[in-house]
Design an enzyme around this catalytic site. Structure first.
Site, PDB file in Angstrom:
ATOM      1  N   SER A 295       0.818  -1.210   0.000  1.00 23.49           N
ATOM      2  CA  SER A 295       0.000   0.000   0.000  1.00 23.49           C
ATOM      3  C   SER A 295       0.855   1.265   0.000  1.00 23.49           C
ATOM      4  O   SER A 295       1.592   1.518  -0.940  1.00 23.49           O
ATOM      5  CB  SER A 295      -0.950  -0.045   1.201  1.00 23.49           C
ATOM      6  OG  SER A 295      -1.902   0.975   1.155  1.00 23.49           O
TER       7      SER A 295
ATOM      8  N   ASP B  22      -2.515   6.087  -3.484  1.00 27.16           N
ATOM      9  CA  ASP B  22      -1.377   5.455  -2.819  1.00 27.16           C
ATOM     10  C   ASP B  22      -0.850   4.331  -3.697  1.00 27.16           C
ATOM     11  O   ASP B  22      -1.276   4.176  -4.846  1.00 27.16           O
ATOM     12  CB  ASP B  22      -1.775   4.953  -1.427  1.00 27.16           C
ATOM     13  CG  ASP B  22      -2.831   3.862  -1.461  1.00 27.16           C
ATOM     14  OD1 ASP B  22      -3.559   3.774  -2.473  1.00 27.16           O
ATOM     15  OD2 ASP B  22      -2.940   3.096  -0.489  1.00 27.16           O
TER      16      ASP B  22
ATOM     17  N   ASP C 230      -1.137   1.089  -4.040  1.00 27.18           N
ATOM     18  CA  ASP C 230      -2.008   0.090  -4.684  1.00 27.18           C
ATOM     19  C   ASP C 230      -3.354   0.673  -5.073  1.00 27.18           C
ATOM     20  O   ASP C 230      -4.262  -0.053  -5.466  1.00 27.18           O
ATOM     21  CB  ASP C 230      -2.197  -1.130  -3.781  1.00 27.18           C
ATOM     22  CG  ASP C 230      -2.913  -0.809  -2.475  1.00 27.18           C
ATOM     23  OD1 ASP C 230      -2.874   0.357  -2.047  1.00 27.18           O
ATOM     24  OD2 ASP C 230      -3.490  -1.729  -1.873  1.00 27.18           O
TER      25      ASP C 230
ATOM     26  N   ASP D 265      -5.916   1.953  -3.517  1.00 23.25           N
ATOM     27  CA  ASP D 265      -7.193   1.758  -2.823  1.00 23.25           C
ATOM     28  C   ASP D 265      -7.549   2.980  -1.979  1.00 23.25           C
ATOM     29  O   ASP D 265      -8.579   3.009  -1.311  1.00 23.25           O
ATOM     30  CB  ASP D 265      -7.206   0.483  -1.970  1.00 23.25           C
ATOM     31  CG  ASP D 265      -6.167   0.474  -0.862  1.00 23.25           C
ATOM     32  OD1 ASP D 265      -5.353   1.421  -0.786  1.00 23.25           O
ATOM     33  OD2 ASP D 265      -6.169  -0.494  -0.064  1.00 23.25           O
TER      34      ASP D 265
END
Length: 450
Positions: free
Chosen positions: A99, A239, A241, A243
């Site tokens: 992340s 960010d 990834d 999400d």
């Protein structure tokens, strides 16, 4: 939380406390567990970290060695893995990402067939297998060995899904995108270009070591400067990834997850799509958000910190939007997890349908000053339960009344008690935070100098 799996998967520094052996064993277990009575299908996505490729091959090796088929989405977002799993008949999925963490960290996020984070009981079984507490799993042989399948088409279907969620064209809108040198680096631009926006992209040149480095949602000042320099209508930062999403309005003001929930929640409330007239937040959302919701006639619920808990509440009660201050926003009609790109599309929808600038839509929320102090302690439960500490907290609650709030909670990952106060001024925050911190120290709970 387990030994390896926390609220957001199995995370650690690559080849230090998250190794290729761990990834191989996770793959071995998933392939075996979901393939007991049929040929299991497991989809894998990854972000742009250098180690993600290593973990992808280790996972795929474990999965196929147990007789399941591994489908590779390649570089993609966490929400895309969730979408593909739940819409294309996969047994489960794995996203390789840490992340917003630095490039040298990585993680394995295991997603169930409903597109949600894997249940704790299955994660515990994986941990037991990793630690050798269960029997060794059988290896597939001959024609039963699994295949590895290139599945880039799944990512393309997800892009189509995003485009279809838009209610109107973005024509002539000047939009900035900070892709954090991560998973969104190709997908976000493709979506906004397809919808007709004049798209300006930064931090979309991943090299394996620059993900989240001075960019993206954790370094929003970069996008703030870019939006002002280019005279853009709005900017969105993701960010690693993708999400999460943090927005920047045309004046360069940060529109964090709380403000996004207000903008989208109020818009949904006005057009009748806010189920139960309720928005789900975590306990860390700003006091000013709740006041603005009260004025708008919108109810709210609070969960523990973590988008996992937000979604559990939404699913149980039928709510349509929820999220975190950090930018994890869930729209249950379209997704089962936080989706940064989807969030940016829903913010655009509110702006376009209301014919308003983002600054105007967010203006009713007065964000209260907040002070958070972390106190390293010898024992978290003992410190939290101390009668004098509880009395100090109660005293602050009474003093603040309905003009602010105090939150004292244990860190989920460190030997730390977090003391947070929100109030009308920074001086008030400081006064009441240290009123509790001083008691923690006076009672001998704090570990000084560590």
């Amino acid at each position: 939380m387990g030994k390896y799996f926390g609220t957001d998967g199995f995370r650690g520094e690559a080849n230090v406390n998250l190794t290729v052996e761990h990834a191989f064993k996770v793959g071995r277990f998933l392939g075996y567990y979901f393939g007991k009575d049929h040929k299991a299908k497991i989809v894998i996505g990854k972000d742009t970290r250098r180690s993600s490729y290593m973990f992808e091959y280790a996972l795929a090796s474990g999965i196929t060695a147990s007789g399941a088929d591994a489908y590779l989405l390649h570089v993609t977002t966490t929400p895309s893995v969730s979408y593909v799993v739940r819409t294309e008949d996969f047994d489960c999925g794995v996203m390789i990402s840490a992340s917003h963490n630095p490039y040298y960290d990585n993680g394995l996020k295991v997603i169930n067939s409903l597109g949600q984070k894997m249940t704790a009981d299955v994660e515990q079984m994986i941990e037991d297998y990793i630690d050798g507490k269960t029997e060794e799993l059988p290896l597939a042989t001959r024609e039963n060995i699994g295949r590895t399948v290139d599945y880039a088409m799944g990512r393309n279907r997800y892009i189509g899904h995003l485009i279809m969620t838009a209610t109107r064209s973005f024509k002539d809108k000047r939009v900035g995108l900070d892709c954090s040198n991560g998973s969104a680096w190709q997908i976000a631009k493709s979506v906004f270009d397809a919808l007709g926006a004049k798209t300006y992209v930064i931090n979309a040149e991943p090299d394996g070591t620059n993900i989240n480095t001075n960019c993206g949602s954790t370094h929003i000042e970069v996008l703030q400067k870019f939006v002002l320099e280019k005279g853009l209508d709005v900017g969105f930062a993701y960010d690693g990834d993708a999400d999460r999403c943090i927005a920047v309005d045309e004046e360069g003001r940060v529109i964090d997850g709380d403000l996004i929930m207000y903008v989208c929640g109020k818009y949904m409330h006005e057009n009748g799509t806010l189920n139960n007239d309720t928005v789900v937040t975590t306990v860390m959302s700003n006091f000013g958000l709740y006041r603005a919701f009260d004025q708008a006639g919108i109810r709210y619920e609070k969960t523990a910190v973590g988008d996992k808990y937000v979604y559990e509440n939404m699913a149980q009660n039928g709510h349509s939007i929820g999220g975190e201050q950090s930018g994890h926003i869930i729209f249950s009609k379209f997704a089962t997890t936080g989706d940064g790109i989807l969030t940016s599309l829903k913010v655009m929808e509110a702006m376009l349908e209301k014919k308003a600038k983002l600054s105007e839509l967010a203006k009713p929320v007065k964000i209260y000053p907040q002070l958070l102090v972390n106190v390293r302690v010898q024992d978290k439960p003992t410190a939290q339960a101390d009668p004098d500490v509880q009395a100090a907290v109660k005293s602050v609650e009474e003093a603040l009344g309905d003009t602010g709030r105090i939150l004292v909670r244990e860190s989920g990952t460190e030997p730390v008690i977090r003391v947070m106060v929100e109030a009308e001024t920074e001086d008030i925050c400081s006064k009441y935070v240290y009123q509790v911190v001083d008691v923690l120290k006076a009672k001998g709970h704090a570990v000084e100098g560590k």
